[in-house]
Design a protein around this motif. Structure first.
Motif, PDB file in Angstrom:
ATOM      1  N   ALA A 165      -3.352 -42.947  43.581  1.00 42.42           N
ATOM      2  CA  ALA A 165      -3.108 -41.613  44.147  1.00 42.42           C
ATOM      3  C   ALA A 165      -3.129 -41.679  45.674  1.00 42.42           C
ATOM      4  O   ALA A 165      -2.369 -40.985  46.351  1.00 42.42           O
ATOM      5  N   ASP A 166      -4.017 -42.514  46.201  1.00 39.96           N
ATOM      6  CA  ASP A 166      -4.096 -42.706  47.659  1.00 39.96           C
ATOM      7  C   ASP A 166      -3.577 -44.113  47.965  1.00 39.96           C
ATOM      8  O   ASP A 166      -4.174 -45.106  47.529  1.00 39.96           O
ATOM      9  N   PRO A 167      -2.483 -44.229  48.711  1.00 43.11           N
ATOM     10  CA  PRO A 167      -1.867 -45.557  48.921  1.00 43.11           C
ATOM     11  C   PRO A 167      -2.732 -46.520  49.728  1.00 43.11           C
ATOM     12  O   PRO A 167      -2.459 -47.711  49.765  1.00 43.11           O
ATOM     13  N   ASP A 168      -3.782 -45.999  50.373  1.00 46.58           N
ATOM     14  CA  ASP A 168      -4.591 -46.863  51.250  1.00 46.58           C
ATOM     15  C   ASP A 168      -5.730 -47.570  50.514  1.00 46.58           C
ATOM     16  O   ASP A 168      -6.530 -48.276  51.143  1.00 46.58           O
ATOM     17  N   LEU A 169      -5.839 -47.397  49.205  1.00 45.58           N
ATOM     18  CA  LEU A 169      -6.978 -47.989  48.498  1.00 45.58           C
ATOM     19  C   LEU A 169      -6.872 -49.510  48.389  1.00 45.58           C
ATOM     20  O   LEU A 169      -7.840 -50.186  48.027  1.00 45.58           O
ATOM     21  N   TYR A 170      -5.691 -50.015  48.694  1.00 40.52           N
ATOM     22  CA  TYR A 170      -5.521 -51.467  48.903  1.00 40.52           C
ATOM     23  C   TYR A 170      -4.867 -51.607  50.285  1.00 40.52           C
ATOM     24  O   TYR A 170      -3.992 -50.797  50.649  1.00 40.52           O
ATOM     25  N   VAL A 171      -5.267 -52.638  51.033  1.00 38.44           N
ATOM     26  CA  VAL A 171      -4.689 -52.830  52.373  1.00 38.44           C
ATOM     27  C   VAL A 171      -3.190 -53.083  52.241  1.00 38.44           C
ATOM     28  O   VAL A 171      -2.757 -53.884  51.395  1.00 38.44           O
ATOM     29  N   HIS A 172      -2.402 -52.402  53.056  1.00 40.48           N
ATOM     30  CA  HIS A 172      -0.953 -52.566  52.955  1.00 40.48           C
ATOM     31  C   HIS A 172      -0.269 -52.467  54.313  1.00 40.48           C
ATOM     32  O   HIS A 172      -0.847 -51.958  55.283  1.00 40.48           O
ATOM     33  N   VAL A 173       0.963 -52.944  54.341  1.00 38.19           N
ATOM     34  CA  VAL A 173       1.757 -52.918  55.564  1.00 38.19           C
ATOM     35  C   VAL A 173       2.408 -51.542  55.658  1.00 38.19           C
ATOM     36  O   VAL A 173       3.080 -51.105  54.720  1.00 38.19           O
ATOM     37  N   VAL A 174       2.217 -50.855  56.805  1.00 38.03           N
ATOM     38  CA  VAL A 174       2.840 -49.536  56.955  1.00 38.03           C
ATOM     39  C   VAL A 174       4.013 -49.588  57.938  1.00 38.03           C
ATOM     40  O   VAL A 174       4.806 -48.659  58.010  1.00 38.03           O
ATOM     41  N   GLU A 175       4.094 -50.667  58.681  1.00 38.69           N
ATOM     42  CA  GLU A 175       5.190 -50.790  59.651  1.00 38.69           C
ATOM     43  C   GLU A 175       5.413 -52.251  59.979  1.00 38.69           C
ATOM     44  O   GLU A 175       4.465 -53.049  60.024  1.00 38.69           O
ATOM     45  N   ASP A 178       9.623 -56.245  65.561  1.00 37.84           N
ATOM     46  CA  ASP A 178       9.861 -57.625  65.995  1.00 37.84           C
ATOM     47  C   ASP A 178       8.601 -58.292  66.549  1.00 37.84           C
ATOM     48  O   ASP A 178       8.507 -59.508  66.627  1.00 37.84           O
ATOM     49  N   LYS A 179       7.593 -57.511  66.883  1.00 32.94           N
ATOM     50  CA  LYS A 179       6.361 -58.104  67.443  1.00 32.94           C
ATOM     51  C   LYS A 179       5.314 -58.426  66.371  1.00 32.94           C
ATOM     52  O   LYS A 179       4.481 -59.307  66.549  1.00 32.94           O
ATOM     53  N   GLY A 180       5.348 -57.664  65.286  1.00 36.01           N
ATOM     54  CA  GLY A 180       4.327 -57.889  64.262  1.00 36.01           C
ATOM     55  C   GLY A 180       4.338 -56.804  63.197  1.00 36.01           C
ATOM     56  O   GLY A 180       5.363 -56.161  62.963  1.00 36.01           O
ATOM     57  N   ILE A 181       3.163 -56.630  62.572  1.00 39.87           N
ATOM     58  CA  ILE A 181       3.055 -55.629  61.504  1.00 39.87           C
ATOM     59  C   ILE A 181       1.906 -54.670  61.819  1.00 39.87           C
ATOM     60  O   ILE A 181       1.025 -54.987  62.624  1.00 39.87           O
ATOM     61  N   VAL A 182       1.933 -53.513  61.166  1.00 34.29           N
ATOM     62  CA  VAL A 182       0.815 -52.568  61.257  1.00 34.29           C
ATOM     63  C   VAL A 182       0.269 -52.412  59.837  1.00 34.29           C
ATOM     64  O   VAL A 182       1.040 -52.191  58.892  1.00 34.29           O
ATOM     65  N   ILE A 183      -1.059 -52.567  59.709  1.00 28.57           N
ATOM     66  CA  ILE A 183      -1.662 -52.463  58.369  1.00 28.57           C
ATOM     67  C   ILE A 183      -2.657 -51.310  58.318  1.00 28.57           C
ATOM     68  O   ILE A 183      -3.231 -50.917  59.328  1.00 28.57           O
ATOM     69  N   ARG A 184      -2.839 -50.803  57.077  1.00 33.13           N
ATOM     70  CA  ARG A 184      -3.810 -49.709  56.863  1.00 33.13           C
ATOM     71  C   ARG A 184      -4.533 -49.928  55.542  1.00 33.13           C
ATOM     72  O   ARG A 184      -3.974 -50.493  54.597  1.00 33.13           O
ATOM     73  N   GLY A 185      -5.771 -49.461  55.474  1.00 32.45           N
ATOM     74  CA  GLY A 185      -6.567 -49.574  54.249  1.00 32.45           C
ATOM     75  C   GLY A 185      -8.002 -49.893  54.605  1.00 32.45           C
ATOM     76  O   GLY A 185      -8.466 -49.570  55.705  1.00 32.45           O
ATOM     77  N   ALA A 186      -8.683 -50.565  53.693  1.00 33.00           N
ATOM     78  CA  ALA A 186     -10.082 -50.938  53.952  1.00 33.00           C
ATOM     79  C   ALA A 186     -10.414 -52.176  53.137  1.00 33.00           C
ATOM     80  O   ALA A 186      -9.724 -52.505  52.165  1.00 33.00           O
ATOM     81  N   LYS A 187     -11.450 -52.867  53.544  1.00 32.90           N
ATOM     82  CA  LYS A 187     -11.989 -53.976  52.751  1.00 32.90           C
ATOM     83  C   LYS A 187     -13.467 -53.674  52.507  1.00 32.90           C
ATOM     84  O   LYS A 187     -14.194 -53.266  53.434  1.00 32.90           O
TER      85      LYS A 187
END
Ligand SMILES: Cc1cc2nc3c(=O)[nH]c(=O)nc-3n(C[C@H](O)[C@H](O)[C@H](O)COP(=O)(O)OP(=O)(O)OC[C@H]3O[C@@H](n4cnc5c(N)ncnc54)[C@H](O)[C@@H]3O)c2cc1C
Length: 495
Positions: A165-175, A178-187
């Motif tokens: 239901a909440d996409p952040d419950l596993y760490v994931h790439v949101v963006e 060309d420089k890199g990635i942006v991640i969101r979530g928790a460990k």
């Protein structure tokens, strides 16, 4: 290689966000906070021991990348001997700390990623391995403490990452750019995170194509913008803000100072990204990390149990029943269980084999059996320690009572065991048993490196039941092929 002091000084230079009991600590307060300092001390020992000539062979090794002498905790296993020495090193350090010193998690993440990035590049033509080797060189050169960040909060366990239901419950790439990635979530349950320099993020489970954004592995400084840590509570942790005796293990604490690490839109440059969308390799990464990590438990918990056995035996001596036959029998049983744990860790290391990358990998079946034993035998070892320790390990007055000018004399008088032993010594041992055999310490043995079922799934996969059936049929003189055909026919008939 850093010394313990250099390690601690380097932690002070971070700009880290840590919350303890709802309060944001000032970054410079983190290292000395009473909830955290013990974990810092035990990790610092992994740095200091590398400078002690007595432990040089266990604690240090030549880097296969640079040829320089490095702390073993940053090494990639190059032989069976390396795997065995890892276990011996862990037992030795645990005998000194009586608790977790946290650095094995990052050590295992480094080895797992080293092997998997190599295989990923070979199959998919990616360039992760070279990237990872550069990162590894940086870790080795700077003697970096790396937290191993695999476990996601996971929400509803019956749903896949992309179904939550909440996409952040596993760490994931949101963006991605060309420089890199942006991640969101928790460990969650992050051992040693607040006293590390960097974290290695890995997926927590095998991923399907729909979970592509969740198949991500990368290195992130623990104080990167967007990262914050919420420190976990432990059994009796407020005692750390009081005197020394009631803590049991005031110098090194209990377990590994776990926290919930939140990653709120954290940018990671490409040179620190080691998996991004390669779903078919996330399961392999989980498996490699899990098996390297499960290898440890007979070493580290073997050493911790050595301390528990010692504490129980000392308590019996101080209380006058050390020579009783049933006590000796119980101590022997604890020794038997502890060596059983250790034997599995040594066995899975001795049976280690090279991977395609050249790095050595443990025997996965034996590593899982070893960790599974820990989920059970530690409870029995600790049960026996509590039996020998007596009710005092649960009901004893506090250090403040002992020091109180009016009632201290009663504590002194009525908690005495053998008359020549100071009461305070007996109290210290009783508290050590309490600290090491209850609450947080026990749960670590159950769930750290995976819950029991996570080990059991390896048994059916790796133990070759068909071969065992064949052995039985051959010895019993029953034709295996005929039985197979007959069973298949019966199954068809049922349909
Ligand atoms: C002290 C400690 C230190 C740790 N340190 C680290 C660390 O440094 N790094 C790290 O990455 N992790 C760390 N962990 C996390 C550890 O790996 C996890 O606790 C473990 O994998 C279990 O996950 P969980 O706690 O989310 O339990 P849960 O997933 O909630 O499991 C609880 C129970 O539910 C069962 N279960 C779960 N999912 C399912 C399902 N889908 N179907 C059926 N049954 C299910 C499990 O088998 C178990 O019996 C640590 C844990 C502890 C306790």
């Amino acid at each position: 290689m850093k010394t313990g002091k250099e390690y601690i000084d380097s932690l002070r230079k971070r700009n880290i966000k840590v919350y303890v009991k709802g309060q944001l600590l000032k970054s410079e307060e983190v290292v000395d906070h009473p909830f955290i300092r013990g974990h810092v001390n035990s990790a610092a020992l992994t740095y200091d021991l590398a400078h002690d000539p007595v432990y040089e062979d266990l604690m240090t090794v030549k880097s296969h990348l640079t040829g320089k002498k490095i702390n073993r905790f940053t090494h990639i296993h190059q032989s069976v001997d390396d795997l065995v020495k890892k276990v011996k090193m862990l037992r030795m350090i645990s005998q000194k700390t009586g608790t977790c010193y946290q650095r094995c998690v990052g050590f295992d993440a480094l080895n797992a990623l080293y092997t998997v990035t190599y295989e990923m590049d070979k199959k998919l033509g990616t360039e992760y391995h070279q990237r990872f080797k550069k990162y590894l060189e940086y870790v080795q050169e700077n003697d970096i403490m790396v937290a191993g960040a695999m476990t996601d909060p996971k929400g509803d366990r019956s749903l896949r990452p992309s179904q939550q239901a909440d996409p952040d419950l596993y760490v994931h790439v949101v963006e991605k750019n060309d420089k890199g990635i942006v991640i969101r979530g928790a460990k969650a349950h992050m051992t040693g995170m607040v006293n590390s320099h960097e974290m290695l993020i890995m997926p927590t489970t095998a991923m399907t194509e729909e979970d592509k954004d969740y198949a991500v592995s990368c290195a992130v400084p623990v104080d990167a913008p967007g990262v914050l840590h919420i420190f976990g509570r432990q059994t009796n942790d407020d005692r750390k803000c009081e005197g020394e005796i009631d803590q049991g293990n005031a110098r090194y604490g209990i377990v590994g100072g776990e926290c919930l690490t939140v990653l709120e839109n954290v940018f990671v440059p490409w040179e620190k990204v080691f998996m991004c969308g390669e779903t078919e390799f996330s399961g392999l990464l989980v498996e490699r990390f899990a098996c390297y990590h499960r290898q440890n438990y007979g070493g580290c918990k073997g050493g911790v149990s050595d301390v528990v056995i010692g504490a129980a035996a000392v308590m019996a001596d101080m209380s006058g029943y050390g020579k009783a036959a049933h006590i000796k029998e119980k101590i022997n049983e604890m020794i038997h269980l502890t060596e059983t744990l250790y034997a599995c860790s040594i066995a899975c290391s001795a049976e280690g084999k090279p991977t395609a990358s050249g790095a050595y990998y443990v025997d996965p079946l034996l590593a899982n059996v070893g960790k599974h034993n820990v989920t059970r035998l530690i409870y029995e070892i600790d049960r026996l320690a509590q039996d020998i320790g007596g009710g005092i390990t649960a009901t004893m007055p506090s250090e403040s009572d002992l020091r109180n000018p009016e009632i201290g004399k009663y504590v002194e008088k009525y908690l005495k065991g053998v008359s020549t032993i100071p009461t305070e010594y007996r109290m210290r041992i009783a508290r050590l048993i309490e600290n090491m055999t209850g609450g947080t310490a026990l749960v670590e043995s159950m769930h750290g490196a995976g819950s029991p079922q996570a080990q059991k799934v390896f048994y059916s996969k790796l133990s070759n039941l068909e071969h065992k059936k064949r052995c039985a049929l051959d010895i019993a003189g029953v034709p295996a092929d005929e039985v197979k055909a007959a069973l298949e026919a019966a199954a068809k008939g049922k349909k």
